[in-house]
Every structure is written in C-alpha cells, then in structure tokens.
Design a protein around this motif. Sequence first.
Motif, PDB file in Angstrom:
ATOM      1  N   GLN B 245       0.829  -1.193   0.000  1.00 55.37           N
ATOM      2  CA  GLN B 245       0.000   0.000   0.000  1.00 55.37           C
ATOM      3  C   GLN B 245       0.862   1.241   0.000  1.00 55.37           C
ATOM      4  OE1 GLN B 245      -2.206  -1.398   3.319  1.00 55.37           O
ATOM      5  NE2 GLN B 245      -4.078  -0.538   2.463  1.00 55.37           N
ATOM      6  N   TYR B 247      -0.377   4.222   0.857  1.00 52.74           N
ATOM      7  CA  TYR B 247      -0.811   5.015   1.998  1.00 52.74           C
ATOM      8  C   TYR B 247      -1.294   4.084   3.094  1.00 52.74           C
ATOM      9  CZ  TYR B 247      -0.406   8.539  -1.484  1.00 52.74           C
ATOM     10  OH  TYR B 247       0.112   9.340  -2.451  1.00 52.74           O
ATOM     11  N   PRO B 248      -0.652   4.128   4.232  1.00 53.65           N
ATOM     12  CA  PRO B 248      -1.037   3.196   5.297  1.00 53.65           C
ATOM     13  C   PRO B 248      -2.453   3.494   5.781  1.00 53.65           C
ATOM     14  CG  PRO B 248       0.493   4.863   6.124  1.00 53.65           C
ATOM     15  CD  PRO B 248       0.411   5.052   4.658  1.00 53.65           C
ATOM     16  N   ARG B 250      -5.593   4.096   8.321  1.00 54.83           N
ATOM     17  CA  ARG B 250      -5.674   4.601   9.692  1.00 54.83           C
ATOM     18  C   ARG B 250      -7.107   4.506  10.194  1.00 54.83           C
ATOM     19  NH1 ARG B 250      -4.403   9.823   7.418  1.00 54.83           N
ATOM     20  NH2 ARG B 250      -6.315  11.000   7.120  1.00 54.83           N
ATOM     21  N   TYR B 434       6.509   6.447   3.029  1.00 56.33           N
ATOM     22  CA  TYR B 434       5.546   5.577   3.695  1.00 56.33           C
ATOM     23  C   TYR B 434       5.667   5.721   5.213  1.00 56.33           C
ATOM     24  CZ  TYR B 434       2.743   1.364   4.420  1.00 56.33           C
ATOM     25  OH  TYR B 434       1.766   0.484   4.784  1.00 56.33           O
ATOM     26  N   LYS B 438       2.931   7.032   7.878  1.00 49.83           N
ATOM     27  CA  LYS B 438       2.547   6.295   9.080  1.00 49.83           C
ATOM     28  C   LYS B 438       2.622   7.192  10.305  1.00 49.83           C
ATOM     29  CE  LYS B 438       4.955   2.454   9.122  1.00 49.83           C
ATOM     30  NZ  LYS B 438       5.470   1.086   9.252  1.00 49.83           N
ATOM     31  N   ASN B 441      -0.306   9.380  10.489  1.00 50.68           N
ATOM     32  CA  ASN B 441      -1.430   8.608  11.026  1.00 50.68           C
ATOM     33  C   ASN B 441      -1.366   8.495  12.544  1.00 50.68           C
ATOM     34  OD1 ASN B 441      -2.385   8.245   8.514  1.00 50.68           O
ATOM     35  ND2 ASN B 441      -1.927   6.057   8.363  1.00 50.68           N
TER      36      ASN B 441
END
Lengths: 315, 504
Positions: B245, B247-248, B250, B434, B438, B441
């Motif tokens: 992915q 975009y992580p 959340r 990335y 994170k 997030n």
Amino acid sequence: MLNSNFLKQNAIWLVFIAEIIIFAIASDGTFVTGRNIINISRQVSYYGIASIGMTFVILIADIDLSIGSIITLVNVVCAFLMVSYGVNMWVAVFISLAMATGIGLINAVMVAAVGIPALIATFASQTVFEGVAYLISGGRPIAGFDSNFGIFGRWAAFDLIPICAILMVLCFAAGSFILNKTYFGRYFYAIGGNEEAAELSGIRVNRVKYLIYALSGFFAGLAGIVLLSRANSAQSTVGKGLEFDVITCVVLGGVSVYGGVGTMSGVVAGVLIIGSLTNGMILMDVSEYTQMVVKGLVLAVAVGIDCMSKKRQPK
Amino acid sequence: MSEDYVLELEHIRKEYPGVVALKDVTLQLRRGEILGLIGENGAGKSTLIKCCTGAVVPTSGKIRVNGKEFDRMTPQLAAENGVAVIYQEFNNVGELSAAENLFLGRPIRKGMIIDRAAMEKRAAEAFEQLHIKINPKELVKNLSVGYQQMIEIAKAIEQNAQVLIMDEPSAPLTSNEVESMFKVVELLRKKGVSIIYISHRLEEIFRLSDRIEVIRDGEYVTTLITPKATVDELITLMVGREMTQKYPPRKNCIDKNKVVLELDHVCGNGDIDMSLKLHAGEVLGLGGLVGAGRTELAEVIFGSKPMESGRMILNGKEIHPKSPREAIDLGIALVPEDRKRHGALLTNSIKNNISMPIYERISKLSVISSKTERDTAEKYRKEIQIKCPTINQLVKNLSGGNQQKVILAKWLAADCELIIFDEPTRGIDVGAKYEIYKLINTLVESGRSVLMISSEMEELMGMSDRIIVLAENRMTGELQKEEFNSDKIMAYASGITDAVKESA
C-alpha cells in the motif's frame, strides 16, 4: 567530521607548544622563566576577558568592532568618576560596567531591531564612543586612584598569581559554562548555524542577540577595568585597535567567522598564542610595526584556514 | 570488452568516519543510452555521482572512462574525459548573459578582449542544436528555471561532455519545462551522449531510460531493461520489501464535535483571506498550485508572519501568535517545505535539534538538564525510528527522510497538538515517504490534528480526510473524502469555483 574537528582543536595546542619552544630557544630561556610566564598571564588577561564576549558574537556570525572604544570609554569614565567626583571605586566600577553593557545593548538595537549589519553598526558605535571618550577626558590622561584599585590589574595573590589572571580564568569558566551548560549556548550555536531555522524552532533570535551584545559589552568593560588598573592612569587612546587583537584570538582559536562552530577552550588557546607571540616578540626586541605585520598575517592565515575548511565541505 | 561502455564504475566503496556511504556499487553506462539510477534517499546516489566527478575520492574501486582506468577522479580529469553533471543547483551567474554563462571561465577572446559577438554566435548555434529558444544576449536572471537548466546542459555539451549525469533534473521545473527538458535529453541520446538520469519520479525514469539501475543502502541491487520493469517491482527493489500500500490505513479518529482550529477571515502575509475549521484527529489537506497562498497561510498560523486582521481560534480561545515561539507554546508546529533552510539546524546535532524548542522548559536557572535532553532525544529516536549511529550525529549527515523525522521529533517533544506539514515528503524517497505517512497517522490517532499542504495530488487524496483547495489566496472549494476527485481539485486550483461554474 568529528575527527577533523578534534584534530583542529589539538592542532592549535600544538602550535602553542611549538611557539613556546621556539621562543624559549630564541630568548635563551628568558621566555620560560616563571617571571615571564606571570608577565604573560597579566598581559593576556584583558583581551582574554574581552575575547569571551567576542566569541559569542562571532558564533552567531556577527562581529563587534566597538569593544576597543568600549575599553577606552570605561577607562576614561571610571577614572573620571573616581578622580574628579571622588566616587567610591566599587561604585565607579559598577557604573562603568553597566555603561559598557548598555553600549552593547545599543549595538544590539542597531543590529537586531533596526537590522544594520553588525560590521557597520559596531563600527559606527566604535567611532561614536571613541569620540565621547575624548570629549570627557579632553585627551588628557587621568590618574591618582585609590591605591586599592590595583586589585584589578596590579595585585597578585600570594605575591605570585596576578588577580587579573585569576579573573580571566573565572571568566573563561563562566563563558564555557554559558556555551555548554545553559540553553543560551545552544541558541548561540543554532543561530550561528541557521538564523531562520533557529527562529522557526522557537528561538527568539532578537532577544538572544541583545544578550550576546550586552555580554560582549560587559566583558569588554571588565577588560577595560583590568587595563585601567594595570596602567594606573586612563588614556583616551588605550583601547584603540584592541578589537583587532581580540578578533584574532577568537578566530585563531577556531571560532568560524561563518558562525555556529567554535569552543571556549579553542579561544583560550588562541589567546595564549597571541599573548605569548606578543610577549616573545617584545623580548626579542621586535619593533611594534613588525609586530603589527606578524599579527595581521596571523589573522589572515587563521581566517584562511577557516575558509578553506568551509570550502572543502561538500554541499 | 570495455569498448561498449563509456563509463564503468567497479566495486566502488566509500567510507566516512562511522558511516559507510557506499558498500559496493558497480555501474556500466553504454554509449548513447539513458541509464536511470534509482534508490531511496541515503542509498548513495549522490556519493556515487561525486565519485564520478572527483568531488569525492572512493575508498576503493575502479573508475573507467572510455576504457581508461582511474583510481580516483578529479574535477579536471572528469572535465577532460567528458564527464559532466547537471546538479539541482545551477552554477549560473544571474547578472551575465546566456552566452557569457555558456562560456563562463573560458570566454572566447581576441587577444585580451572578450569577443562578445563570437560568443553570442557560438551560443546561438549551441542553443539551436538543442532546439532551445534562448536569446544569447538575455541576462540569465531574467530566464526561467527551465531555461537556466538548458544553459547548464548546453554548457556541458559545449565542453564536449560524452557522459552527462543529471541529478533530479525535474525537481525545480514546472510540468511544461519538464516536457522540454525531456526533448533535449532525448535529442542528446540521439547525438550519442550517454546519460545517467537520477530521479525519484519513476514515471520519468520509465519514459526516458533504456535501462534502470537500482541501488540500496550503498549496494548495487540490479539493472533492469526498462520495458521489462514494472513500478511495483522497482519500488520493492528500492526499499527491499513488498510495498502493498502506498498510503497506510488509519483508524477513523476524527472528533467532529471538537474544533481545534478555526480561522475566520484570517488576512495578512501578502493577500490571503482564509476561513476554515480543523477538527481533532483530522488530516485536512490544503490543495492548490504553487503560489496559491498555502505556505503563506501556514506562516501566519505559525506566527512567523503577522496576521493583519481576522480571528484565529484555537480550542475555543482566540489566539494571536506573534512569533513561532508563541505559536509553539500554544501547541502549533510547522514542518516547513524547505527542510534544509527552515526546518532542521543542519550543523547541530540530532539531540540539540530535538530539544531546541523545549530548552527553556527543561532548564533550571537557564542550566539545561542534560539527562532530560538526552532522554528526550533517545525516546524519539526509538519511537519514530530515526536511523543514526548516535544522537550526537550532525543532522546534515542524515538522509532527507531522517531529517524530516528529526523535525517531527522536535515538535512531538514540544507537545504540539496541531502540526502543519508543508509538502511533507518533498525530496523524500518512496520507503521513507511511507514511514512519514505512518507517522502522520499516528499523530492523528493520538488525537492531534494535521494541516497538510501538498502539491502531489495522489498524496493529497491518499492522506487527507478532507481537502480545501486554494487559488490566489482564497479558498475555491472544499471536498469531503467521498468527493475526492483529481479533476475537481485541479479545477478548483485553477480558480474555477462552483459559483463560477453555475453562473457560466
């Protein structure tokens, strides 16, 4: 990076040792007699003290050209207060130091609040306060102080260690403490490294500049008191050009003119090198003008080394 | 066998005290090809280029140019052997003309006198060859960044460069300029110039290159034939793990009832006039073109530029920060766009950077508690995984992603609740991006709020909960998550508001 800095700092002490050996041989041992060493400690004490404030100023990549005239003015004002008004010596010293600090603050107003480049602002105040010193003294020497006034420049503890040398050591210790243990020290390095980023990290850069210039003024004032006590008479030319010696000591001591880099111990080495250089040249009967040539070259070489090491850094 | 290769680097290793920048990198550049060179920030690309030009001396390894072997290069040797680099920063002199810049340092002379006419004629020819339309007499400062870059390229070609190394050439350019730059690069390939093209933008690598070399952590990974490679494959090779992915994910952590920041016609810093609401736990994206007033707005909220009128309300209380210090004490932080100029104190240590905003809080009578200072730095080094040998390392020796983490650590240490990111991942490679996402997030999941300025459409849509688009210092549109649509955002960014559409 760390390694080369480490080398640089030690290199300066090696220079100092080499210098001592050379003068010791050249003067047939006179240079390393206890008496001469005491002499040197007395001679370096006033610009050693003044170099502490200058270190802070150069650390933020500014310069303070006014300290020579602050020293002169402190001489004249302190002497004037004591002789013409009969003011108690401690009160006179206090007023003089407060005045020196105040001049530092005026410099800071010009630099921080108005935004005049430090070189020009402090050059202007150099001229102004040199003039003021003349106006007060009329160009005549002022003498005849309380005999206790000798404590700052002529007296020695146990008839051996000059009080002014002890004062210098204490000042260096204070300077080192400010740089390493207080948050102001961190701020000086941060501002010298990148003023904009420092401001955006929450440092009130202008306030710090006020502090720095005030300290520069204060230490110059203290140097002025020591000098006045040593000479036991105030001359209105006494401080002329002293900023030059002080800047040389600081830069020679490894404080980068680009700001952000330098240590107090390096400056101590710089002061000792210049002090023994001057003393050694006097012992060897080198004329004053030749001394000027040598010191000028030392400054150029010191700044040259600084600039070269800056150049060599990859972008 | 070296005949085929213009430039060969064999087992290049470069050690710095405490760090190995290059472990073992091999590179072979064929005559007349474009070789894409990719790798994360800190993979060693820059060091590798510097080895080619003599700016860095390799600890071991061989460099061969046209079959001639060198243990090390010097800038002179590189120039003599036709190796030239187009850096991100140009070496042009703004006050001189295009022609004079082209012959900078080696002007055409008639005896003692500079032959301006001859230089201008030669320059015109050189530009013509590359199909660039530049008036040789024009002062360089009046030229756009794109043209300035063209002059750099023309200069290299004038000096008979056979190997042209381009370091992130598209970074400073607008999209039109990028297009013209591509044309020039392709033209050069036809003329037999070999090019090493370094870029974070993989689509450019795919568009231009014949082969792609991947390096990771100072080591050669592989070389692929471009038509046979895929984006996913390249990303995996670069970061050394599967990236499923971009975009992580959340948790939904927005507290709609809690407005953290409210702007009511905040004006100042140029001509901005903005109203908006930001909720607790929300990532509010600010979209728009460069110069739309987003950075200017951030500066006003952060107190580095004055607010002239309007109201700013933080957690229900009206505020008026007049300096970054005041903003920080209110819990507002800014992670600026230009990391090196405004964000990190490069010549200071990681430890000092992290504690910089809190020194006054962790000091008694202005004496720093060195234990708290050290513990704070160590805590964040672990928590957000700043990769460094020690916290005493200077920040300038860190990669872009790690520098960004240091800046973030500083604001976390200062306990900031509202964090403004201005282009959070500019110049940061895929893997580190990335990680930054994170971290963002984690920030909102812990109840903080984020205002994120981004010019990368994908990032803006991937990370935001809501997007406000600006054009010419005003808000032109607002989109909820379910309405995200790049065409719509572009339209708003170009100043086409719903009102305009309706009246049209």
